[in-house]
Design an enzyme around this catalytic site. Structure first.
Site, PDB file in Angstrom:
ATOM      1  N   LYS A  41      42.474  43.576  34.606  1.00 39.41           N
ATOM      2  CA  LYS A  41      41.956  42.221  34.744  1.00 39.41           C
ATOM      3  C   LYS A  41      42.269  41.473  33.456  1.00 39.41           C
ATOM      4  CE  LYS A  41      39.565  40.664  37.668  1.00 39.41           C
ATOM      5  NZ  LYS A  41      39.942  39.881  38.875  1.00 39.41           N
ATOM      6  N   HIS A  96      40.521  43.997  48.933  1.00 35.98           N
ATOM      7  CA  HIS A  96      40.004  43.378  47.717  1.00 35.98           C
ATOM      8  C   HIS A  96      38.562  43.786  47.457  1.00 35.98           C
ATOM      9  CE1 HIS A  96      38.227  39.934  45.398  1.00 35.98           C
ATOM     10  NE2 HIS A  96      39.268  40.239  44.653  1.00 35.98           N
TER      11      HIS A  96
END
Length: 406
Positions: free
Chosen positions: A173, A301
């Site tokens: 991330k 997801h």
């Protein structure tokens, strides 16, 4: 079988350490609302949605007049009763529908003695692989765990997760620090795990031009895809023509109109399907079949799940024929769960599809009460703010990156 009541309970479940991202942070806990659909036969279906508090709980309870007497098996009726696209313009109920549909599929499966995935065609795999999902983290105030900022620290964290859970795909991330920091970190991961797959997700923080520069700097690595490096379908379309890594999104293709536009524009290669963002497990699966028809990639997801939503993700992953990539999950960052037996286990980087009827997980009432009380003690948090950067807020493209030296 008819619905007679709806319940909603907000919980706060601690994380091992606070997770930082380009749009803010998870401040050491996940806030989730657990939804229960109660039927006249005593069967209780379980659902889950992100966020919580009095407003979320009231929004769920407010749907009882729409659903009292509804048969949980009538899932298409449920969709139109709750999220008719014109009737709900002033009150978007998509995520509410996602949690209630999840609970209805759980109740229907328990009634029929079948799994939730059997309501959408059945399973073609019994285990679903996951990626490690690496965050730059603040240190936990009490335990000192976390605190990863440098490439070496992220690699060490990835090694620990790989040793514990068996991951062979690693997702960073990014977007929090200047782009060159992410380039250095992803390259370090590539050098440390030459046989594993990589993916970088900066949460759309960069301009198209910056995203092109980063993409070209890492395109020699063993990339799954380049996820949401810039914002918007047009930005992603421009980027796709300028980099040689498949692109992916979980932000700009989250409904069927956007999916149709994406197919026409050929803007994004891989769509990450979320059982909340798409309005439910069935809707995410329908989108997956459209992607299969047009030969586009699909993945699952993660939006910060506890075990109930994770179970819905597993059922989706089990049923998608075109699941070409390891799924995302924040799940390994949690310290506990609210399901019987505690957190589901990774084996060889994968989690087995629950075998019980419905979603296959049961609510631990003691844990539910404990983490509901914890929510009352600690409250929510501002997801799109960073506790270590007072006064900061995100803009796109981002220009005020965090300093990795601080």
């Amino acid at each position: 079988m008819k619905i007679v009541d709806l319940k909603a309970t907000t919980v706060a479940v601690p994380l091992e350490a606070p997770l930082r991202h380009a749009a803010g942070a998870h401040w050491g806990r996940f806030i989730r609302t657990i939804v229960e659909v109660i039927t006249d036969e005593g069967i209780i279906g379980l659902g889950e949605m992100g966020g919580g508090g009095e407003s979320a709980e009231a929004a769920v309870r407010a749907l009882l007049p729409y659903l009292e007497g509804h048969d949980p098996l009538q899932l298409e009726q449920l969709r139109w009763k709750i999220m008719n696209p014109t009737a709900s313009l002033y009150n978007n109920r998509m995520q509410l529908h996602a949690a209630i549909e999840m609970a209805c599929m759980d109740a229907a499966g328990k009634k029929l003695g079948i799994r939730a995935c059997d309501l959408i065609g059945g399973a073609i795999r019994e285990t679903i692989p996951f990626a490690s999902y690496l965050f730059y983290r603040y240190p936990h105030e009490a335990s000192g765990q976390g605190g990863e900022t440098s490439p070496d620290e992220i690699v060490a964290h990835a090694r620990a997760l790989k040793a514990q859970h068996g991951f062979t795909s690693h997702k960073l991330k990014g977007g929090l620090f200047p782009p060159d920091h992410d380039i250095e970190t992803v390259r370090a991961l590539g050098a440390a795990f030459p046989g594993d797959r990589l993916r970088l997700d900066p949460n759309a923080a960069w301009s198209v031009e910056e995203a092109v520069r980063v993409g070209r700097a890492i395109e020699h690595l063993n990339n799954d895809y380049f996820e949401d490096p810039t914002w918007g379908l047009e930005g992603m379309r421009r980027l796709r023509n300028l980099v040689r890594i498949p692109t992916a999104t979980n932000t700009v293709v989250v409904n069927f109109e956007q999916l149709a536009t994406n197919l026409r524009l050929e803007a994004v290669d891989v769509v990450l399907l979320d059982t909340t963002f798409w309005g439910g497990l069935r809707q995410a699966h329908k989108a997956g079949t459209v992607l299969e028809t047009f030969q586009y990639g699909a993945a699952v997801h993660s939006s910060g799940e506890l075990g109930i939503q994770l179970a819905s993700m597993l059922h989706l992953g089990a049923a998608l024929p075109n699941l070409s990539f390891a799924a995302d999950a924040h799940y390994h960052h949690l310290t506990d769960d609210i399901i019987v037996g505690g957190p589901l286990r990774y084996v060889g980087g994968a989690i087995a599809l629950p075998q019980g009827p419905g979603l296959g997980v049961e609510l631990d009432r003691d844990k539910l009460a404990r983490y509901a009380e914890h929510y009352r003690e600690v409250g929510g948090y501002t997801y799109d703010r960073d506790p270590g950067r007072p006064g900061w807020y995100s803009i796109l493209p981002e220009q005020r990156f965090a300093d990795p030296r601080k």
